[in-house]
Design a protein around this motif. Structure first.
Motif, PDB file in Angstrom:
ATOM      1  N   TYR A  36      29.100 -12.654  18.309  1.00  0.00           N
ATOM      2  CA  TYR A  36      30.216 -12.612  19.263  1.00  0.00           C
ATOM      3  C   TYR A  36      29.825 -13.306  20.569  1.00  0.00           C
ATOM      4  O   TYR A  36      30.585 -14.104  21.120  1.00  0.00           O
ATOM      5  CB  TYR A  36      30.625 -11.162  19.519  1.00  0.00           C
ATOM      6  CG  TYR A  36      31.884 -11.046  20.313  1.00  0.00           C
ATOM      7  CD1 TYR A  36      33.123 -11.245  19.719  1.00  0.00           C
ATOM      8  CD2 TYR A  36      31.841 -10.757  21.675  1.00  0.00           C
ATOM      9  CE1 TYR A  36      34.292 -11.161  20.461  1.00  0.00           C
ATOM     10  CE2 TYR A  36      32.997 -10.666  22.414  1.00  0.00           C
ATOM     11  CZ  TYR A  36      34.219 -10.866  21.805  1.00  0.00           C
ATOM     12  OH  TYR A  36      35.372 -10.783  22.538  1.00  0.00           O
ATOM     13  N   ARG A  37      28.620 -13.023  21.022  1.00  0.00           N
ATOM     14  CA  ARG A  37      28.118 -13.614  22.264  1.00  0.00           C
ATOM     15  C   ARG A  37      27.979 -15.126  22.126  1.00  0.00           C
ATOM     16  O   ARG A  37      28.387 -15.896  22.996  1.00  0.00           O
ATOM     17  CB  ARG A  37      26.769 -12.963  22.592  1.00  0.00           C
ATOM     18  CG  ARG A  37      26.263 -13.175  23.953  1.00  0.00           C
ATOM     19  CD  ARG A  37      25.371 -12.029  24.444  1.00  0.00           C
ATOM     20  NE  ARG A  37      24.468 -11.466  23.471  1.00  0.00           N
ATOM     21  CZ  ARG A  37      23.313 -12.022  23.065  1.00  0.00           C
ATOM     22  NH1 ARG A  37      22.939 -13.183  23.579  1.00  0.00           N
ATOM     23  NH2 ARG A  37      22.541 -11.436  22.186  1.00  0.00           N
ATOM     24  N   SER A  95      31.343 -16.790  21.986  1.00  0.00           N
ATOM     25  CA  SER A  95      31.960 -16.806  23.317  1.00  0.00           C
ATOM     26  C   SER A  95      31.413 -17.972  24.130  1.00  0.00           C
ATOM     27  O   SER A  95      32.163 -18.660  24.835  1.00  0.00           O
ATOM     28  CB  SER A  95      31.680 -15.492  24.069  1.00  0.00           C
ATOM     29  OG  SER A  95      32.133 -14.392  23.329  1.00  0.00           O
ATOM     30  N   GLU A  96      30.092 -18.191  24.029  1.00  0.00           N
ATOM     31  CA  GLU A  96      29.492 -19.304  24.772  1.00  0.00           C
ATOM     32  C   GLU A  96      29.990 -20.649  24.242  1.00  0.00           C
ATOM     33  O   GLU A  96      30.270 -21.559  25.018  1.00  0.00           O
ATOM     34  CB  GLU A  96      27.957 -19.233  24.714  1.00  0.00           C
ATOM     35  CG  GLU A  96      27.410 -18.127  25.613  1.00  0.00           C
ATOM     36  CD  GLU A  96      25.882 -18.000  25.583  1.00  0.00           C
ATOM     37  OE1 GLU A  96      25.205 -18.948  25.134  1.00  0.00           O
ATOM     38  OE2 GLU A  96      25.376 -16.943  26.012  1.00  0.00           O
ATOM     39  N   GLN A 148      32.840 -21.171  22.798  1.00  0.00           N
ATOM     40  CA  GLN A 148      34.240 -21.267  23.212  1.00  0.00           C
ATOM     41  C   GLN A 148      34.328 -21.751  24.659  1.00  0.00           C
ATOM     42  O   GLN A 148      35.106 -22.653  24.971  1.00  0.00           O
ATOM     43  CB  GLN A 148      34.903 -19.900  23.066  1.00  0.00           C
ATOM     44  CG  GLN A 148      36.414 -19.926  23.133  1.00  0.00           C
ATOM     45  CD  GLN A 148      36.986 -18.529  23.010  1.00  0.00           C
ATOM     46  OE1 GLN A 148      36.448 -17.564  23.554  1.00  0.00           O
ATOM     47  NE2 GLN A 148      38.083 -18.408  22.283  1.00  0.00           N
ATOM     48  N   GLU A 149      33.497 -21.160  25.530  1.00  0.00           N
ATOM     49  CA  GLU A 149      33.490 -21.566  26.939  1.00  0.00           C
ATOM     50  C   GLU A 149      33.075 -23.025  27.086  1.00  0.00           C
ATOM     51  O   GLU A 149      33.537 -23.718  27.982  1.00  0.00           O
ATOM     52  CB  GLU A 149      32.546 -20.671  27.752  1.00  0.00           C
ATOM     53  CG  GLU A 149      33.215 -19.368  28.174  1.00  0.00           C
ATOM     54  CD  GLU A 149      32.224 -18.367  28.759  1.00  0.00           C
ATOM     55  OE1 GLU A 149      31.285 -18.789  29.446  1.00  0.00           O
ATOM     56  OE2 GLU A 149      32.410 -17.142  28.503  1.00  0.00           O
ATOM     57  N   ASP A 200      37.305 -20.198  17.762  1.00  0.00           N
ATOM     58  CA  ASP A 200      38.269 -19.235  18.305  1.00  0.00           C
ATOM     59  C   ASP A 200      38.551 -18.094  17.343  1.00  0.00           C
ATOM     60  O   ASP A 200      38.471 -16.918  17.697  1.00  0.00           O
ATOM     61  CB  ASP A 200      39.619 -19.918  18.580  1.00  0.00           C
ATOM     62  CG  ASP A 200      39.568 -20.769  19.824  1.00  0.00           C
ATOM     63  OD1 ASP A 200      38.450 -20.963  20.343  1.00  0.00           O
ATOM     64  OD2 ASP A 200      40.628 -21.245  20.263  1.00  0.00           O
ATOM     65  N   LYS A 242      35.543 -15.869  16.442  1.00  0.00           N
ATOM     66  CA  LYS A 242      35.234 -14.958  17.548  1.00  0.00           C
ATOM     67  C   LYS A 242      36.223 -13.786  17.577  1.00  0.00           C
ATOM     68  O   LYS A 242      35.847 -12.629  17.733  1.00  0.00           O
ATOM     69  CB  LYS A 242      35.287 -15.717  18.886  1.00  0.00           C
ATOM     70  CG  LYS A 242      34.918 -14.835  20.075  1.00  0.00           C
ATOM     71  CD  LYS A 242      35.338 -15.426  21.394  1.00  0.00           C
ATOM     72  CE  LYS A 242      35.475 -14.322  22.434  1.00  0.00           C
ATOM     73  NZ  LYS A 242      36.128 -14.753  23.660  1.00  0.00           N
ATOM     74  N   GLU A 243      37.501 -14.123  17.393  1.00  0.00           N
ATOM     75  CA  GLU A 243      38.525 -13.086  17.439  1.00  0.00           C
ATOM     76  C   GLU A 243      38.343 -12.072  16.308  1.00  0.00           C
ATOM     77  O   GLU A 243      38.432 -10.862  16.517  1.00  0.00           O
ATOM     78  CB  GLU A 243      39.909 -13.741  17.339  1.00  0.00           C
ATOM     79  CG  GLU A 243      41.027 -12.886  17.873  1.00  0.00           C
ATOM     80  CD  GLU A 243      42.348 -13.653  17.862  1.00  0.00           C
ATOM     81  OE1 GLU A 243      43.340 -13.087  17.366  1.00  0.00           O
ATOM     82  OE2 GLU A 243      42.355 -14.824  18.318  1.00  0.00           O
ATOM     83  N   GLY A 303      35.386  -9.928  17.013  1.00  0.00           N
ATOM     84  CA  GLY A 303      35.787  -8.997  18.061  1.00  0.00           C
ATOM     85  C   GLY A 303      36.580  -7.820  17.491  1.00  0.00           C
ATOM     86  O   GLY A 303      36.370  -6.669  17.871  1.00  0.00           O
ATOM     87  N   SER A 327      35.012  -7.129  29.320  1.00  0.00           N
ATOM     88  CA  SER A 327      34.724  -8.172  28.322  1.00  0.00           C
ATOM     89  C   SER A 327      34.282  -7.577  26.995  1.00  0.00           C
ATOM     90  O   SER A 327      34.334  -8.227  25.961  1.00  0.00           O
ATOM     91  CB  SER A 327      33.594  -9.087  28.788  1.00  0.00           C
ATOM     92  OG  SER A 327      33.853  -9.584  30.054  1.00  0.00           O
ATOM     93  N   ASN A 328      33.787  -6.350  27.054  1.00  0.00           N
ATOM     94  CA  ASN A 328      33.344  -5.686  25.832  1.00  0.00           C
ATOM     95  C   ASN A 328      34.393  -4.690  25.337  1.00  0.00           C
ATOM     96  O   ASN A 328      34.117  -3.865  24.470  1.00  0.00           O
ATOM     97  CB  ASN A 328      32.005  -4.990  26.081  1.00  0.00           C
ATOM     98  CG  ASN A 328      30.893  -5.991  26.347  1.00  0.00           C
ATOM     99  OD1 ASN A 328      30.376  -6.602  25.430  1.00  0.00           O
ATOM    100  ND2 ASN A 328      30.577  -6.200  27.622  1.00  0.00           N
TER     101      ASN A 328
END
Lengths: 217, 217
Positions: free
Chosen positions: A19-20, A23-24, A26-27, A69, A72-73, A76, A107-108
């Motif tokens: 997940y982490r 997220s990176e 994605q950013e 995306d 990650k979703e 999550g 965020s968590n």
């Protein structure tokens, strides 16, 4: 989403890392990633990545990799980030304050409701907008709010007692920073401990291995 | 002590837990423990315990269990606790201060030499007896002392830069609390990260599993 019923602890422990990492990515604007590239960034093999994610259903397409995306979703979702969990902090000393002020609960997927302490200088104040109540108010607060998790940063001598009080009051989980192995009376309550010393001793082991290699070479 | 050369990460990660558990047994006055009793207290099977410890040589005697004192000492040796490692802290904010003031470095075989920060209110002071220097002094300090590990609690934006500076200055390991995945230029430098969010998301997963079971029952 299809899920295999039995997932190993090792796989579960890797999910937050996925997940982490996602997220990176994605950013950084990455849209797709192959299992080998994702693996490389996490120190895992492509086949480990495929096996891990297969435990939770079919992600990605042969030859196309994973969509950052949506993967990650999905992860999550599996981690329960959208379930709206709530949390309170017990112990607003240095560590408690550091976590309240810096940790990104939202965020968590967690909503930080309140903190509790016995220090008169703190009771009645707010830390990063979070109200601090006296520890004697704990049971009343939990009875009046839906509290999923209690974060423990109390002194080690108070750890078991506060763990027992959280359990009796009906929380679902205890996030334990006390460095004390809390024995939980209710098997339905999940205790997750952060042991700083386990981490430092792992580092100590790795360094010692390198030192020994140098000494023997 | 005979050691198998290839030890899995999972086993290495369990060693500090053995050490912690044995320390607690020792404090409670327990002299001997069977692999099944030790396993039960740690949520492992007797055969896992025997396999883990076999990686590092022959401990214990068939039918007599393990001597708590000597097993603890042996594991401590493996973890490098008696090697006299040294450590400095980078970042003396709430989290850095909480760790400096409460973490028992010496119990883990570490000598905490100094802390570094850019805050003028802290530079020149002492925290729990530990001197705080300006971050600009970092390289000079490391050149003049034998520093094995740098503990990072700086803001996430400064994480990579401070990691790079520690690496260039010649530390052997980085204990990383920044929640940033530090990329280390030198493969000889060990980076051990404490990711609070990984721990909370694991807890979130466990709670969500129970919630789903209840919803479906």
């Amino acid at each position: 989403m299809k899920r295999n019923t039995k997932v190993s602890t090792a796989v579960i422990r890797r999910l937050p890392r996925y997940y982490r990492q996602l997220s990176e990515l994605q950013e950084a604007g990455t849209e797709r990633i192959s299992s080998s590239a994702l693996g490389k960034s996490m120190g895992l093999t492509a086949s480990q990545i495929r096996q891990d994610l297969f435990c939770f259903g079919e992600f990605g397409q042969q030859g196309y990799g994973y969509k950052v995306d949506s993967l990650k979703e999905e992860i999550g979702e599996i981690l329960g980030i959208s379930r709206g969990h709530t949390l309170i902090v017990l112990g607003a000393g240095n560590l408690g304050r550091a976590i309240i002020q810096n940790f990104r609960f939202s965020s968590n997927g967690f909503d930080l409701l309140a903190a509790f302490d016995v220090n008169p200088a703190l009771v009645g104040s707010r830390l990063a907008g979070v109200p601090v109540y006296h520890t004697s108010e704990l049971e009343r607060f939990i009875a009046g709010h839906s509290v999923d998790v209690g974060l423990l940063t109390v002194p080690i001598a108070a750890a078991q007692e506060m763990g027992d009080r959280l359990t009796s009051a009906g929380v679902k989980g205890i996030w334990n920073f006390t460095n004390y192995e809390i024995a939980c009376a209710d098997p339905e309550v999940v205790v997750e401990s952060v042991h700083f010393s386990d981490s430092l001793l792992t580092l100590s082991y790795m360094i010692s291995q390198r030192e020994e290699q140098e000494e023997n070479s």
